[in-house]
Design an enzyme around this catalytic site. Structure first.
Site, PDB file in Angstrom:
ATOM      1  N   ARG A   1       0.806  -1.226   0.000  1.00 53.14           N
ATOM      2  CA  ARG A   1       0.000   0.000   0.000  1.00 53.14           C
ATOM      3  C   ARG A   1       0.836   1.272   0.000  1.00 53.14           C
ATOM      4  O   ARG A   1       0.386   2.302  -0.452  1.00 53.14           O
ATOM      5  CB  ARG A   1      -0.978  -0.019   1.194  1.00 53.14           C
ATOM      6  CG  ARG A   1      -2.142  -0.977   0.958  1.00 53.14           C
ATOM      7  CD  ARG A   1      -2.922  -1.232   2.213  1.00 53.14           C
ATOM      8  NE  ARG A   1      -2.140  -1.997   3.166  1.00 53.14           N
ATOM      9  CZ  ARG A   1      -2.532  -2.293   4.394  1.00 53.14           C
ATOM     10  NH1 ARG A   1      -3.701  -1.877   4.821  1.00 53.14           N
ATOM     11  NH2 ARG A   1      -1.776  -3.010   5.197  1.00 53.14           N
TER      12      ARG A   1
ATOM     13  N   LYS B   1     -13.351   7.139   0.130  1.00 49.83           N
ATOM     14  CA  LYS B   1     -12.785   7.090   1.489  1.00 49.83           C
ATOM     15  C   LYS B   1     -11.611   8.051   1.590  1.00 49.83           C
ATOM     16  O   LYS B   1     -10.819   8.184   0.655  1.00 49.83           O
ATOM     17  CB  LYS B   1     -12.312   5.660   1.794  1.00 49.83           C
ATOM     18  CG  LYS B   1     -11.682   5.501   3.163  1.00 49.83           C
ATOM     19  CD  LYS B   1     -11.276   4.047   3.429  1.00 49.83           C
ATOM     20  CE  LYS B   1      -9.924   3.706   2.861  1.00 49.83           C
ATOM     21  NZ  LYS B   1      -9.554   2.315   3.037  1.00 49.83           N
TER      22      LYS B   1
END
Ligand code: R5P
Length: 257
Positions: free
Chosen positions: A93, A190
């Site tokens: 990530r 988000k």
């Protein structure tokens, strides 16, 4: 001849793989010295064999040194080649430097694994700004897809589902899951405010009323994304969702959340 060697905690998966592949299930002895340094011993004959070390990387920092020692020991014992089977591939990530000076961990972790193993097998890695593992790995990689299995499970177990990806990055998995589930999907947006705090904005779901929400994401780590998306569904009076993820990392504190 292939030998499947489990790192601690991966014994069940290694045994299943050995059975399916008709390969030998090897034994790796492991313990920690009192000062927490790792002891590793290959307790099976790997001379001239292809060794597949199984280690899902949900806790990569303490796992990594032990893995490097295990791979090195297998080579010293004469293994023909040493491969890594890591269903969850960590550190994907942090795929860019968001602030100056930040380490792009995905690249460095891939380099370290490339120096240690001859190839990598993984499942649905978190590819976002990096489009393909070949961009960061110098060894052959093989990617398994779990989304179709989740989709089939939904088709068999959930009546009139609506798949919801909780953030923009989840669209690739939500779309695939929805395809296999034979269901529509929508994607929320988000914003991660802090490690343990996210803001989720759900789209307008009125045209999907009567459908059972299924939140589908690739990773549950702190659990905040799923918790916040579930909370917002409840606020809107929508039925309790199913929460499905490919990689249940469950970082410390996730269950308490
Ligand atoms: C993010 O990019 C991933 O797709 C997941 O949404 C994320 O890793 C979930 O993290 P957490 O469970 O900590 O909210």
């Amino acid at each position: 001849m292939r030998v499947i060697l489990p790192m601690p905690g991966n014994e069940g998966m290694a045994t299943a793989l050995a059975e399916i592949l008709d390969a030998e299930r090897g034994i790796l002895e492991w313990r920690r010295f009192p000062d927490s340094e790792a002891y590793v011993r290959i307790a099976s004959d790997v001379q001239g064999k292809r060794v597949y070390i199984v280690c899902t990387l949900a806790n990569p920092d303490p796992q990594m040194l032990t893995l490097i020692f295990a791979a090195a020991a297998a080579r010293e014992c004469g293994a023909e080649s040493v491969h890594l089977v890591a269903p969850y591939l960590a550190y994907m990530r942090q795929d860019m430097s968001f602030k100056s000076g930040e380490a792009v961990s995905a690249t460095h972790f891939a380099r370290l694994l490339s120096q240690t193993f001859d190839s990598l097998v993984t499942v649905d890695p978190h590819l976002h700004r990096i489009g393909d593992l070949a961009e960061i790995f110098a060894i052959p990689t093989c990617v398994g897809a779990a989304a179709p299995l989740l989709g089939v499970w939904i088709a068999q177990n959930v009546d009139v589902p609506l798949i919801i990806g909780p953030d923009q990055e989840s669209e690739q998995w939500a779309a695939e899951v929805a395809h296999w589930a034979g269901a529509p999907y929508v994607v929320a947006s988000k914003q991660r405010i802090a490690d343990q705090q996210v803001r989720v904005d759900l789209p307008d779901l009125t045209s999907w009323s009567g459908r059972r929400p299924v939140l589908a994401d690739d990773i549950i780590s702190s659990g905040r994304t799923m918790i916040e998306a579930s909370r917002l569904l409840a606020v809107r009076g929508i039925a309790k969702p199913y929460c499905l993820a490919i990689h249940a990392v469950f970082a410390p504190g996730a269950f308490e959340g």
